[in-house]
Design an enzyme around this catalytic site. Structure first.
Site, PDB file in Angstrom:
ATOM      1  N   GLU A 268       0.822  -1.227   0.000  1.00  6.97           N
ATOM      2  CA  GLU A 268       0.000   0.000   0.000  1.00  6.97           C
ATOM      3  C   GLU A 268       0.845   1.261   0.000  1.00  6.97           C
ATOM      4  OE1 GLU A 268      -2.771   0.904  -0.783  1.00  6.97           O
ATOM      5  OE2 GLU A 268      -3.343  -1.178  -1.043  1.00  6.97           O
TER       6      GLU A 268
HETATM    7  C1  LIG Z   1       2.773  -9.604   0.002  1.00  7.13           C
HETATM    8  C2  LIG Z   1       2.490  -8.456  -0.905  1.00  7.13           C
HETATM    9  C3  LIG Z   1       1.180  -8.123  -1.227  1.00  7.13           C
HETATM   10  C4  LIG Z   1       0.917  -7.087  -2.116  1.00  7.13           C
HETATM   11  N1  LIG Z   1      -0.381  -6.838  -2.493  1.00  7.13           N
HETATM   12  C5  LIG Z   1      -0.604  -6.003  -3.544  1.00  7.13           C
HETATM   13  C6  LIG Z   1      -1.897  -5.903  -4.144  1.00  7.13           C
HETATM   14  O1  LIG Z   1      -2.863  -6.505  -3.682  1.00  7.13           O
HETATM   15  N2  LIG Z   1      -2.040  -5.124  -5.253  1.00  7.13           N
HETATM   16  C7  LIG Z   1      -1.001  -4.439  -5.792  1.00  7.13           C
HETATM   17  O2  LIG Z   1      -1.192  -3.771  -6.808  1.00  7.13           O
HETATM   18  N3  LIG Z   1       0.234  -4.477  -5.243  1.00  7.13           N
HETATM   19  C8  LIG Z   1       0.458  -5.251  -4.132  1.00  7.13           C
HETATM   20  N4  LIG Z   1       1.711  -5.343  -3.584  1.00  7.13           N
HETATM   21  C9  LIG Z   1       2.780  -4.518  -4.132  1.00  7.13           C
HETATM   22  C10 LIG Z   1       3.263  -3.448  -3.165  1.00  7.13           C
HETATM   23  O3  LIG Z   1       2.290  -2.456  -2.992  1.00  7.13           O
HETATM   24  C11 LIG Z   1       4.606  -2.923  -3.713  1.00  7.13           C
HETATM   25  O4  LIG Z   1       5.550  -3.937  -3.502  1.00  7.13           O
HETATM   26  C12 LIG Z   1       5.043  -1.650  -3.045  1.00  7.13           C
HETATM   27  O5  LIG Z   1       4.184  -0.592  -3.386  1.00  7.13           O
HETATM   28  C13 LIG Z   1       6.474  -1.234  -3.433  1.00  7.13           C
HETATM   29  O6  LIG Z   1       6.725  -1.382  -4.807  1.00  7.13           O
HETATM   30  P1  LIG Z   1       8.033  -2.204  -5.256  1.00  7.13           P
HETATM   31  O7  LIG Z   1       7.991  -3.501  -4.567  1.00  7.13           O
HETATM   32  O8  LIG Z   1       8.090  -2.216  -6.725  1.00  7.13           O
HETATM   33  O9  LIG Z   1       9.248  -1.389  -4.663  1.00  7.13           O
HETATM   34  P2  LIG Z   1       9.978  -0.145  -5.360  1.00  7.13           P
HETATM   35  O10 LIG Z   1       8.963   0.818  -5.864  1.00  7.13           O
HETATM   36  O11 LIG Z   1      10.994  -0.649  -6.299  1.00  7.13           O
HETATM   37  O12 LIG Z   1      10.706   0.515  -4.109  1.00  7.13           O
HETATM   38  C14 LIG Z   1      11.961   0.051  -3.602  1.00  7.13           C
HETATM   39  C15 LIG Z   1      12.460   1.017  -2.525  1.00  7.13           C
HETATM   40  O13 LIG Z   1      12.658   2.316  -3.078  1.00  7.13           O
HETATM   41  C16 LIG Z   1      11.907   3.288  -2.373  1.00  7.13           C
HETATM   42  N5  LIG Z   1      11.367   4.264  -3.319  1.00  7.13           N
HETATM   43  C17 LIG Z   1      10.798   4.023  -4.519  1.00  7.13           C
HETATM   44  N6  LIG Z   1      10.419   5.166  -5.097  1.00  7.13           N
HETATM   45  C18 LIG Z   1      10.733   6.160  -4.242  1.00  7.13           C
HETATM   46  C19 LIG Z   1      10.581   7.581  -4.278  1.00  7.13           C
HETATM   47  N7  LIG Z   1       9.986   8.193  -5.294  1.00  7.13           N
HETATM   48  N8  LIG Z   1      11.037   8.298  -3.210  1.00  7.13           N
HETATM   49  C20 LIG Z   1      11.615   7.679  -2.167  1.00  7.13           C
HETATM   50  N9  LIG Z   1      11.788   6.338  -2.091  1.00  7.13           N
HETATM   51  C21 LIG Z   1      11.343   5.582  -3.111  1.00  7.13           C
HETATM   52  C22 LIG Z   1      10.802   2.516  -1.679  1.00  7.13           C
HETATM   53  O14 LIG Z   1      10.345   3.164  -0.492  1.00  7.13           O
HETATM   54  C23 LIG Z   1      11.481   1.192  -1.369  1.00  7.13           C
HETATM   55  O15 LIG Z   1      12.177   1.280  -0.162  1.00  7.13           O
HETATM   56  C24 LIG Z   1       1.988  -6.337  -2.647  1.00  7.13           C
HETATM   57  C25 LIG Z   1       3.307  -6.643  -2.297  1.00  7.13           C
HETATM   58  C26 LIG Z   1       3.562  -7.696  -1.466  1.00  7.13           C
HETATM   59  C27 LIG Z   1       5.006  -8.040  -1.155  1.00  7.13           C
END
Ligand SMILES: Cc1cc2nc3c(=O)[nH]c(=O)nc-3n(C[C@H](O)[C@H](O)[C@H](O)COP(=O)(O)OP(=O)(O)OC[C@H]3O[C@@H](n4cnc5c(N)ncnc54)[C@H](O)[C@@H]3O)c2cc1C
Length: 578
Positions: free
Chosen positions: A435
């Site tokens: 989220e």
């Molecule tokens: C168990 C699980 C359930 C999930 N359920 C859902 C779901 O139901 N539906 C859905 O759509 N998604 C879902 N997700 C996805 C989840 O919302 C994302 O994993 C999350 O939003 C982060 O995206 P990412 O993993 O690509 O990380 P990234 O976006 O690659 O981020 C990596 C790191 O970089 C930081 N970062 C990235 N951009 C910035 C910025 N602009 N400024 C500062 N820091 C930044 C982040 O804080 C993080 O620490 C789920 C994930 C998991 C693991």
């Protein structure tokens, strides 16, 4: 393992003595008194303690499985879901126009707390279903609402939220899923989404996915994203929903915690979907769902912390180790050691303070939905928007830290599986990530929420706290919260108009400082209420309030100093230097 005891006494105290529930409901013309609200929570608590908690451990060990392309949830989950829905818990705060019971969101929020405490994996199903309903209700056409809302509100069907792709997580501008117009009013959705919670299950009924995708003529970036309702089953000639849509589960993610929750890789292969809201404005529509989910995810942190606390306090009273401070001959229960009490009081200070703050935010949401006056609705809505990233990030950070501290109370017995403490730690961790990561929530608070109305909303919130503290009659908790509020005001002034890097470097500390003050405010309210009568319950409240004042709020000074230092060391290093 000990059972789960729903915190009904605490809810009663908050409803009656702290949050002025009846006056708030009266103002909104909602006919429900504190006793009835507590009775509803008591019944909900029974379901959580007696049906959801007992299947939590096996759910973790068994996990959800993918068998011949279909998800099988762990033993007991499908039956529990049907009981949950048929007893009316799915529709508690749902819109009566679509079969909901229209009860206050405050009750929903505390039901969410108890579900997260009893079984976090299970709690995601109703949470996502509710979020999907809210987005459909706010943005979909009347015909989509008429078809999809009644079964979603009743819990006959469930919802899922499909944003994330392998190349698009935080940055949804990068998403590639496509939606091509077909004949008529629908679209063919093609692409792959990952990490989709509750993407499939074996509860029966339809699964309604809200999918972000791009139209063929979409502009680049977030302004080119549209939202589509994509159901697992399409309507047949007889009006039933029996035709499989072109979507399938590619795999289940293997993950650290919430093993019972099916986190799906979803493939949409020309799946038929209907647009929700305007073309290219899907992200705004999706935010209706995401904001609802963010509050719920914050409450997950609270729920797990409360459950872990109960286990740790129970164990600490039974585990005999060491001698008492006055040199007892025999080993004493570890609850006699000041350091063990420190850990328990830290958790309790967070849990009970956050429960109150979450309740206050929920009442603002009720005002935002039901107040007769548009100005009052807008004001409440602005306060909810300000507090949403705080609840999401701080409650889940404190929730994880609390789960770890509760595990620590068990020593080595917390690390092995027997007592279930390591499951709390593993399950709590995800709430800091999904989220919108907590770092991104902090950025949202600093760069989007603080500047709203030229900073007037945040100042109004601080003034509200100050006015309450002035009524608290010099209690330690009120004095220390007031001091911390002064530091928070300084930090806020320093961050107003800060560039994105400067804000980004301290946003997480700022959000924590904000949360410490907001929770301190609730402790001041609770201490004022508890001072009226000398009961065992109230004495405990006053002791925890004192602990929070001296041992937790003291962190505010360090956080404020760090924020105000203006340190730029993060910018001095090249990427290679890390
Ligand atoms: C168990 C699980 C359930 C999930 N359920 C859902 C779901 O139901 N539906 C859905 O759509 N998604 C879902 N997700 C996805 C989840 O919302 C994302 O994993 C999350 O939003 C982060 O995206 P990412 O993993 O690509 O990380 P990234 O976006 O690659 O981020 C990596 C790191 O970089 C930081 N970062 C990235 N951009 C910035 C910025 N602009 N400024 C500062 N820091 C930044 C982040 O804080 C993080 O620490 C789920 C994930 C998991 C693991």
């Amino acid at each position: 393992m000990y059972g789960y005891i729903p915190p009904i006494d605490d809810y009663r105290f908050l409803l009656r003595d702290v949050l002025s529930f009846e006056a708030a409901m009266g103002e909104l013309g909602m006919e429900i008194d504190a006793d009835l609200a507590a009775t509803v929570l008591e019944e909900a608590g029974k379901l959580c303690a007696e049906r959801l908690h007992p299947i939590n451990r096996e759910g973790d060990e068994h996990g959800s499985r993918l068998v011949d392309g279909n998800v099988q949830t762990p033993p007991g989950f499908a039956e529990a879901w049907r009981e949950f829905a048929s007893s009316g818990w799915a529709s508690l705060a749902g819109d009566p126009a679509y079969g909901g019971q229209g009860l206050p969101f405050l009750l929903q929020l505390w039901l969410d707390e108890m579900m997260a405490a009893a079984n976090l994996s299970f709690g995601l199903f109703p949470g996502l279903t509710r979020g999907a309903s809210e987005a459909i209700a706010a943005h979909a056409s009347e015909s989509l609402k008429a078809t999809y809302l009644p079964p979603l509100v009743s819990g006959e069907w469930t919802g899922a939220m499909a944003l994330t792709e392998s190349g698009a997580g935080t940055d949804l501008a990068l998403l590639k899923t496509k939606a091509e117009p077909r004949d008529g009013d629908n679209y063919a959705v093609t692409g792959q989404k990952i990490f989709i919670s509750s993407g499939d299950h074996d509860f029966g009924g339809n699964i309604v996915h809200l999918v972000l995708a791009r139209l063929p003529d979409a502009p680049a970036g977030v302004k080119g994203i549209s939202l589509f309702l994509v159901p697992k089953f399409l309507r047949d000639a007889d009006g039933g929903f029996t035709i499989r849509n072109g979507m399938s589960v590619g795999a289940l993610e293997k993950k650290m915690g919430i093993h019972a929750q099916p986190t799906c890789v979803m493939n949409y292969d020309g799946a038929i979907g209907w647009m929700v809201g305007e073309p290219h404005r899907g992200l705004a529509a999706m935010f209706t769902m995401m904001n609802a989910e963010r509050l719920m995810v914050g409450i997950q942190g609270l729920g797990i912390a409360g459950a872990a606390y109960q286990q740790a306090a129970g164990y600490a009273k039974e585990r005999l180790q060491g001698r008492s401070a006055d040199g007892s001959a025999n080993p004493v229960a570890i609850i006699e050691h000041a350091d063990v009490r420190r850990m328990l009081l830290h958790i309790r200070g967070f849990v009970e303070g956050a429960r109150a703050l979450g309740g206050w935010v929920a009442l603002q949401l009720d005002r935002a939905h039901h107040h007769a006056d548009a100005g009052a609705r807008a004001k409440a809505d602005a306060l909810v928007a300000l507090l949403t990233p705080v609840v999401k990030a701080a409650f889940t950070d404190f929730g994880f830290e609390s789960a770890v501290q509760a595990q620590q109370v068990f020593g080595g017995h917390g690390y092995i599986r027997e007592w279930g403490m390591e499951q709390y730690v593993r399950d709590a961790r995800i709430a800091q990530i999904y989220e919108g990561t907590n770092g991104v929530q902090a950025m949202d608070l600093v760069s989007r929420k603080l500047p709203v109305a030229g900073g007037a909303v945040v100042q109004e919130f601080f003034d509200l706290i100050a006015a309450d503290l002035a009524q608290a009659g010099g209690a330690a908790i009120a004095v220390r919260t007031d001091e911390a509020l002064a530091r928070l005001r300084e930090a806020t002034a320093a961050l107003q108009g800060a560039d994105i890097d400067t804000a980004g470097a301290v946003a997480t500390d700022y959000l924590r400082l904000f949360a410490l003050v907001a929770i301190g405010w609730m402790w001041a309210r609770m201490a004022t209420a508890a001072a009226h009568e000398d009961t065992a319950f109230n004495k405990t409240k006053l002791a925890v309030a004192d602990f929070y004042a001296s041992r937790v709020l003291s962190q505010a000074t360090g956080l404020a100093e760090g924020i105000l230092a203006g340190d730029r060391s993060f910018a001095r290093l090249s990427a290679e230097a890390f």
